[in-house]
Design a protein around this motif. Sequence first.
Motif, mmCIF file in Angstrom:
data_model
loop_
_atom_site.group_PDB
_atom_site.id
_atom_site.type_symbol
_atom_site.label_atom_id
_atom_site.label_comp_id
_atom_site.label_asym_id
_atom_site.label_seq_id
_atom_site.Cartn_x
_atom_site.Cartn_y
_atom_site.Cartn_z
ATOM 1 N N ASN A 1 40.428 38.828 47.547
ATOM 2 C CA ASN A 1 39.242 38.570 46.734
ATOM 3 C C ASN A 1 39.595 38.789 45.263
ATOM 4 O OD1 ASN A 1 36.666 38.817 45.366
ATOM 5 N ND2 ASN A 1 35.743 39.078 47.380
ATOM 6 N N PRO A 2 39.395 37.787 44.413
ATOM 7 C CA PRO A 2 39.793 37.890 42.997
ATOM 8 C C PRO A 2 39.092 39.001 42.239
ATOM 9 C CG PRO A 2 38.426 35.950 43.362
ATOM 10 C CD PRO A 2 38.795 36.470 44.706
ATOM 11 N N LEU A 3 37.934 39.435 42.725
ATOM 12 C CA LEU A 3 37.216 40.505 42.055
ATOM 13 C C LEU A 3 38.003 41.804 42.040
ATOM 14 C CD1 LEU A 3 33.545 40.024 43.263
ATOM 15 C CD2 LEU A 3 34.375 39.934 40.919
ATOM 16 N N VAL B 1 35.467 38.688 33.613
ATOM 17 C CA VAL B 1 35.586 38.696 35.081
ATOM 18 C C VAL B 1 34.518 37.797 35.696
ATOM 19 C CG1 VAL B 1 35.379 40.119 37.153
ATOM 20 C CG2 VAL B 1 36.669 40.964 35.179
ATOM 21 N N PHE C 1 31.590 41.829 45.926
ATOM 22 C CA PHE C 1 30.987 41.468 44.646
ATOM 23 C C PHE C 1 29.871 42.442 44.297
ATOM 24 C CE2 PHE C 1 27.924 38.573 42.276
ATOM 25 C CZ PHE C 1 28.612 38.651 41.079
ATOM 26 N N TYR D 1 34.644 34.387 38.102
ATOM 27 C CA TYR D 1 34.162 34.482 39.482
ATOM 28 C C TYR D 1 32.788 33.850 39.694
ATOM 29 C CZ TYR D 1 33.276 36.447 44.095
ATOM 30 O OH TYR D 1 32.997 36.595 45.434
ATOM 31 N N SER D 2 31.856 34.089 38.776
ATOM 32 C CA SER D 2 30.494 33.569 38.940
ATOM 33 C C SER D 2 29.914 33.209 37.576
ATOM 34 C CB SER D 2 29.609 34.616 39.635
ATOM 35 O OG SER D 2 28.297 34.122 39.844
ATOM 36 N N ASP E 1 27.636 39.093 48.971
ATOM 37 C CA ASP E 1 29.080 39.295 49.025
ATOM 38 C C ASP E 1 29.290 40.790 48.819
ATOM 39 O OD1 ASP E 1 31.769 39.692 48.390
ATOM 40 O OD2 ASP E 1 31.976 37.762 47.392
ATOM 41 N N GLY F 1 40.046 41.610 38.985
ATOM 42 C CA GLY F 1 39.159 41.719 37.832
ATOM 43 C C GLY F 1 38.710 43.150 37.607
ATOM 44 N N THR G 1 39.180 37.374 32.716
ATOM 45 C CA THR G 1 39.232 36.053 33.352
ATOM 46 C C THR G 1 40.606 35.785 33.963
ATOM 47 O OG1 THR G 1 37.616 35.215 31.753
ATOM 48 C CG2 THR G 1 38.859 33.588 33.008
ATOM 49 N N THR H 1 41.150 37.830 37.074
ATOM 50 C CA THR H 1 40.358 37.307 38.192
ATOM 51 C C THR H 1 40.966 36.035 38.762
ATOM 52 O OG1 THR H 1 38.380 38.240 37.159
ATOM 53 C CG2 THR H 1 38.030 36.614 38.882
ATOM 54 N N CYS H 2 41.655 35.280 37.938
ATOM 55 C CA CYS H 2 42.262 34.022 38.385
ATOM 56 C C CYS H 2 43.656 34.199 38.985
ATOM 57 C CB CYS H 2 42.332 33.033 37.216
ATOM 58 S SG CYS H 2 40.721 32.425 36.655
#
Length: 212
Positions: free
Chosen positions: A79-81, A111, A169, A115-116, A166, A84, A65, A68-69
């Motif tokens: 892209n935060p992924l 992660v 993603f 993100y989701s 995405d 992650g 987390t 990802t942030c």
Amino acid sequence: MRVFVFILIAYLLGSIPSGLWIGKIFYHVNLREHGSGNTGTTNTFRILGAKAGITTFVIDALKGTIATCLPALFGVSVNPLLFGFFAIIGHTFPIFAGFKGGKAVATSAGVLLGYSPIFLIFLLIIFGIVLYLYSMISLASVAAASVGIIGVLVFPACHFILTSYDPLFMIITLAIATLIIVRHRENLSRIRQKKENIVPFGLNLSHQKPVK
């Protein structure tokens, strides 16, 4: 250069072997020498108990987390992924533990939390159902990963949970889910032999009889 630095930070975050360190520091137990030899949440629960297991899960999830942030925290337009993903790579191949880490389930959940979260909740429901029916964390993890693959491929077309495709993603989810499944290949072999470890609840519908 800035992106590379944050990728390195994400990898190092993921590399923190929480279960291994908790076992050695607080219990004087090397998890690699007990149970499955894995340093992740499941073996920590089994060998060190619920308190250590929950702590390990929380730390491992937070690694994903926080990584990802990182873009939101430091204003990085990436892209935060991506970060992650490198946290998961760190967890699986940690530099602080001889590149022998866990199976990436908790960190992957972290992660997704960053993100989701709705997709994470859906996968946790799948995990919980399979765990109750078959009493195996390994099978529940593989089932959730498999549904994750189906989800990123199908859900956007149906506008269910994921409203649009995405590409990053989708690619990273496919990679992470495949990694989780591959890392559980020994568990899947034991399941076929009816020898997989089970939790002390649920229906154990496949009638596993683990070797004591």
